[in-house]
Design a protein around this motif. Structure first.
Motif, PDB file in Angstrom:
ATOM      1  N   MET A   1       0.847  -1.200   0.000  1.00  0.00           N
ATOM      2  CA  MET A   1       0.000   0.000   0.000  1.00  0.00           C
ATOM      3  C   MET A   1       0.881   1.249   0.000  1.00  0.00           C
ATOM      4  SD  MET A   1      -2.847   1.332   2.764  1.00  0.00           S
ATOM      5  CE  MET A   1      -3.992   0.022   2.420  1.00  0.00           C
ATOM      6  N   ARG A   2       0.515   2.237  -0.848  1.00  0.00           N
ATOM      7  CA  ARG A   2       1.254   3.498  -0.889  1.00  0.00           C
ATOM      8  C   ARG A   2       0.762   4.394   0.245  1.00  0.00           C
ATOM      9  NH1 ARG A   2       3.200   4.672  -6.046  1.00  0.00           N
ATOM     10  NH2 ARG A   2       4.191   6.471  -5.087  1.00  0.00           N
ATOM     11  N   ASP A   3       1.680   4.792   1.155  1.00  0.00           N
ATOM     12  CA  ASP A   3       1.257   5.671   2.251  1.00  0.00           C
ATOM     13  C   ASP A   3       2.295   6.742   2.585  1.00  0.00           C
ATOM     14  OD1 ASP A   3       3.153   4.094   3.374  1.00  0.00           O
ATOM     15  OD2 ASP A   3       1.861   3.211   4.924  1.00  0.00           O
ATOM     16  N   ASP A   4       3.414   6.758   1.846  1.00  0.00           N
ATOM     17  CA  ASP A   4       4.449   7.775   2.075  1.00  0.00           C
ATOM     18  C   ASP A   4       4.272   8.891   1.056  1.00  0.00           C
ATOM     19  OD1 ASP A   4       6.634   9.328   2.529  1.00  0.00           O
ATOM     20  OD2 ASP A   4       8.115   7.706   2.400  1.00  0.00           O
ATOM     21  N   GLU A  12       1.626  11.196 -10.465  1.00  0.00           N
ATOM     22  CA  GLU A  12       0.816  10.345  -9.594  1.00  0.00           C
ATOM     23  C   GLU A  12      -0.200  11.170  -8.804  1.00  0.00           C
ATOM     24  OE1 GLU A  12       3.713   6.555  -8.614  1.00  0.00           O
ATOM     25  OE2 GLU A  12       4.069   8.436  -7.537  1.00  0.00           O
ATOM     26  N   LYS A  13       0.194  12.367  -8.384  1.00  0.00           N
ATOM     27  CA  LYS A  13      -0.753  13.254  -7.692  1.00  0.00           C
ATOM     28  C   LYS A  13      -1.932  13.611  -8.609  1.00  0.00           C
ATOM     29  CE  LYS A  13       2.576  15.477  -4.550  1.00  0.00           C
ATOM     30  NZ  LYS A  13       3.266  16.733  -4.189  1.00  0.00           N
ATOM     31  N   ALA A  14      -1.609  13.925  -9.871  1.00  0.00           N
ATOM     32  CA  ALA A  14      -2.663  14.266 -10.829  1.00  0.00           C
ATOM     33  C   ALA A  14      -3.594  13.080 -11.051  1.00  0.00           C
ATOM     34  CB  ALA A  14      -2.034  14.704 -12.155  1.00  0.00           C
ATOM     35  N   ALA A  15      -3.016  11.890 -11.205  1.00  0.00           N
ATOM     36  CA  ALA A  15      -3.823  10.685 -11.427  1.00  0.00           C
ATOM     37  C   ALA A  15      -4.719  10.402 -10.223  1.00  0.00           C
ATOM     38  CB  ALA A  15      -2.903   9.500 -11.700  1.00  0.00           C
ATOM     39  N   LEU A  48      -1.001   2.571 -10.192  1.00  0.00           N
ATOM     40  CA  LEU A  48      -0.967   3.131  -8.845  1.00  0.00           C
ATOM     41  C   LEU A  48      -1.042   2.082  -7.733  1.00  0.00           C
ATOM     42  CD1 LEU A  48      -3.110   6.402  -9.009  1.00  0.00           C
ATOM     43  CD2 LEU A  48      -0.730   6.210  -8.309  1.00  0.00           C
ATOM     44  N   GLY A  49      -1.831   1.079  -7.956  1.00  0.00           N
ATOM     45  CA  GLY A  49      -2.019   0.091  -6.887  1.00  0.00           C
ATOM     46  C   GLY A  49      -2.891   0.669  -5.769  1.00  0.00           C
ATOM     47  N   THR A  50      -2.746   0.135  -4.560  1.00  0.00           N
ATOM     48  CA  THR A  50      -3.559   0.590  -3.422  1.00  0.00           C
ATOM     49  C   THR A  50      -2.907   1.799  -2.752  1.00  0.00           C
ATOM     50  OG1 THR A  50      -4.226  -1.698  -3.032  1.00  0.00           O
ATOM     51  CG2 THR A  50      -4.664  -0.121  -1.266  1.00  0.00           C
ATOM     52  N   VAL A  51      -3.724   2.821  -2.465  1.00  0.00           N
ATOM     53  CA  VAL A  51      -3.232   4.049  -1.852  1.00  0.00           C
ATOM     54  C   VAL A  51      -4.027   4.295  -0.560  1.00  0.00           C
ATOM     55  CG1 VAL A  51      -2.868   6.526  -2.166  1.00  0.00           C
ATOM     56  CG2 VAL A  51      -2.682   4.985  -4.137  1.00  0.00           C
ATOM     57  N   ASP A  54      -5.156   8.229   4.193  1.00  0.00           N
ATOM     58  CA  ASP A  54      -4.402   9.360   4.757  1.00  0.00           C
ATOM     59  C   ASP A  54      -3.650  10.109   3.665  1.00  0.00           C
ATOM     60  OD1 ASP A  54      -5.272   8.761   7.271  1.00  0.00           O
ATOM     61  OD2 ASP A  54      -3.449   7.677   7.878  1.00  0.00           O
ATOM     62  N   LEU A  55      -3.077   9.347   2.752  1.00  0.00           N
ATOM     63  CA  LEU A  55      -2.315   9.965   1.669  1.00  0.00           C
ATOM     64  C   LEU A  55      -3.246  10.780   0.764  1.00  0.00           C
ATOM     65  CD1 LEU A  55       0.595   8.358  -0.257  1.00  0.00           C
ATOM     66  CD2 LEU A  55      -1.152   9.594  -1.500  1.00  0.00           C
ATOM     67  N   ILE A  56      -4.439  10.219   0.475  1.00  0.00           N
ATOM     68  CA  ILE A  56      -5.412  10.927  -0.375  1.00  0.00           C
ATOM     69  C   ILE A  56      -5.873  12.203   0.304  1.00  0.00           C
ATOM     70  CG2 ILE A  56      -7.725  10.792  -1.386  1.00  0.00           C
ATOM     71  CD1 ILE A  56      -7.164   7.777  -1.798  1.00  0.00           C
ATOM     72  N   GLU A  57      -6.107  12.138   1.615  1.00  0.00           N
ATOM     73  CA  GLU A  57      -6.552  13.316   2.351  1.00  0.00           C
ATOM     74  C   GLU A  57      -5.494  14.409   2.303  1.00  0.00           C
ATOM     75  OE1 GLU A  57      -8.037  14.606   6.859  1.00  0.00           O
ATOM     76  OE2 GLU A  57      -7.719  12.492   6.358  1.00  0.00           O
ATOM     77  N   ARG A  58      -4.237  14.025   2.451  1.00  0.00           N
ATOM     78  CA  ARG A  58      -3.150  15.016   2.401  1.00  0.00           C
ATOM     79  C   ARG A  58      -3.055  15.643   1.022  1.00  0.00           C
ATOM     80  NH1 ARG A  58       3.149  14.270   4.411  1.00  0.00           N
ATOM     81  NH2 ARG A  58       3.819  16.344   3.736  1.00  0.00           N
ATOM     82  N   LEU A  59      -3.258  14.821   0.009  1.00  0.00           N
ATOM     83  CA  LEU A  59      -3.222  15.321  -1.371  1.00  0.00           C
ATOM     84  C   LEU A  59      -4.313  16.378  -1.590  1.00  0.00           C
ATOM     85  CD1 LEU A  59      -2.393  15.151  -4.422  1.00  0.00           C
ATOM     86  CD2 LEU A  59      -4.089  13.321  -4.636  1.00  0.00           C
ATOM     87  N   LEU A  60      -5.523  16.111  -1.126  1.00  0.00           N
ATOM     88  CA  LEU A  60      -6.634  17.042  -1.311  1.00  0.00           C
ATOM     89  C   LEU A  60      -6.403  18.348  -0.552  1.00  0.00           C
ATOM     90  CD1 LEU A  60      -9.638  14.536  -1.110  1.00  0.00           C
ATOM     91  CD2 LEU A  60      -8.733  15.669  -3.149  1.00  0.00           C
ATOM     92  N   VAL A  61      -5.820  18.244   0.653  1.00  0.00           N
ATOM     93  CA  VAL A  61      -5.521  19.459   1.433  1.00  0.00           C
ATOM     94  C   VAL A  61      -4.495  20.313   0.686  1.00  0.00           C
ATOM     95  CG1 VAL A  61      -4.445  20.325   3.549  1.00  0.00           C
ATOM     96  CG2 VAL A  61      -6.122  18.465   3.676  1.00  0.00           C
TER      97      VAL A  61
END
Length: 336
Positions: A1-4, A12-15, A48-51, A54-61
């Protein structure tokens, strides 16, 4: 899982952002991208696999922070065209984009300064002399002089007399002239500036290997004989050099490499060969003839390449204004 979050790239952020926004919003954003951008982001999505949430929330912020803090937007032709296509039909959008993509310049008079003088003269010869006088008084003197020189002489004299008598031009008159130029001339110019597709294909066919060209032309004749005939008429071939005047032949001879000329003439018609020989000195023609005899058989591919070299050389000289080429029909003189 991607979490860093630190390991997530910009693509990847755009995707991730597009996947988070859902299909409707993502589709709208994809419509604003070019094919390369869509391809890159789509490929990244698939890998991308599994993300983690927490990582998605940080991206949106981070995205929200950046959007709220930015004070700039990017405007260009492509974005403008996409936006217009949302609210009007393609024909109207094409007309608008053709006009704004037309000759460079901020004002109409600056745009006019970028129009070829022969094109401008051809348009102005059908206007009232007073209108032409106003227009020529507004463009650069050197440009105006070239246009004036291309107008029919009696008409040009009428224009000159009006320019001599002309005082300050009223603003409403100038506005009318400018509006006419924009609506009638510049829009038509932009529309006709597109290169004819048959002319484009003729140039491409000119550079094809002769056997490939013959094969393609035969296939095209079966599918669309009319287009095939148009392309043939527009193609400039080595044999068309036979329409050069003596001065043009001599200019071409002085510029061409002698070994390539010899190979090109090896596969030429007797008439064309004689034209070139007759424009050489007796000694040079004799040496060239002896060189051609000494070659023996020459591959057709080498002859084609040498003849294409001569055609390209002729077109380059025509572009510089050193020779004038005629089209393959011989109806008009054309400078390529």
């Amino acid at each position: 899982m991607r979490d860093d979050y630190r390991t997530i790239s910009g693509t990847e952020k755009a995707a991730l952002l597009l996947m988070t926004l859902g299909e409707a919003h993502s589709a709208a954003l994809f419509s604003l991208m070019d094919d390369d951008e869509i391809r890159e982001i789509s490929q990244t999505m698939a890998q991308l696999g599994t993300v983690s949430s927490d990582l998605i929330e940080r991206l949106l912020v981070e995205f929200a922070d950046q959007v709220s803090s930015t004070g700039t937007m990017v405007g260009n032709y492509d974005n403008t065209e996409r936006l217009l296509l949302k609210v009007m039909d393609k024909e109207r959008v094409d007309n608008i984009m053709e006009e704004i993509r037309g000759p460079a310049g901020r004002t109409m008079w600056e745009k006019l300064a970028n129009v070829n003088e022969s094109v401008l003269a051809n348009y102005l010869k059908n206007e009232y002399p007073q209108t032409v006088a106003v227009i020529l008084s507004k463009i650069r003197p050197e440009h105006a002089s070239r246009v004036l020189g291309l107008l029919p002489e009696p008409f040009a004299m009428e224009v000159i007399m009006r320019m001599l008598r002309m005082e300050s031009v009223q603003k409403d008159v100038l506005d009318d002239v400018e509006r006419t130029l924009r609506n009638e001339f510049m829009s038509n110019l932009a529309r006709t500036a597109r290169r004819d597709s048959h002319e484009m294909m003729a140039d491409i066919f000119n550079f094809l290997d002769r056997t490939v060209e013959s094969r393609f032309m035969s296939s095209l004749e079966e599918r669309n004989r009319d287009s095939a005939e148009k392309i043939k008429a527009l193609m400039f071939t080595f044999e068309d050099l036979g329409k050069l005047d003596p001065g043009g032949v001599q200019t071409l001879l002085s510029s061409a490499e002698k070994d390539k000329l010899a190979i090109a003439l090896k596969g030429a018609s007797d008439t064309l060969r004689e034209l070139f020989f007759s424009n050489m000195s007796e000694r040079a023609a004799k040496i060239m003839n002896e060189d051609m005899q000494a070659m023996g058989p020459v591959r057709l591919k080498d002859v084609d390449e040498a003849q294409m070299y001569m055609v390209t050389m002729a077109k380059d000289l025509a572009d510089k204004g050193e020779i004038v080429l005629a089209d393959s029909k011989g109806d008009d003189e054309l400078v390529y």
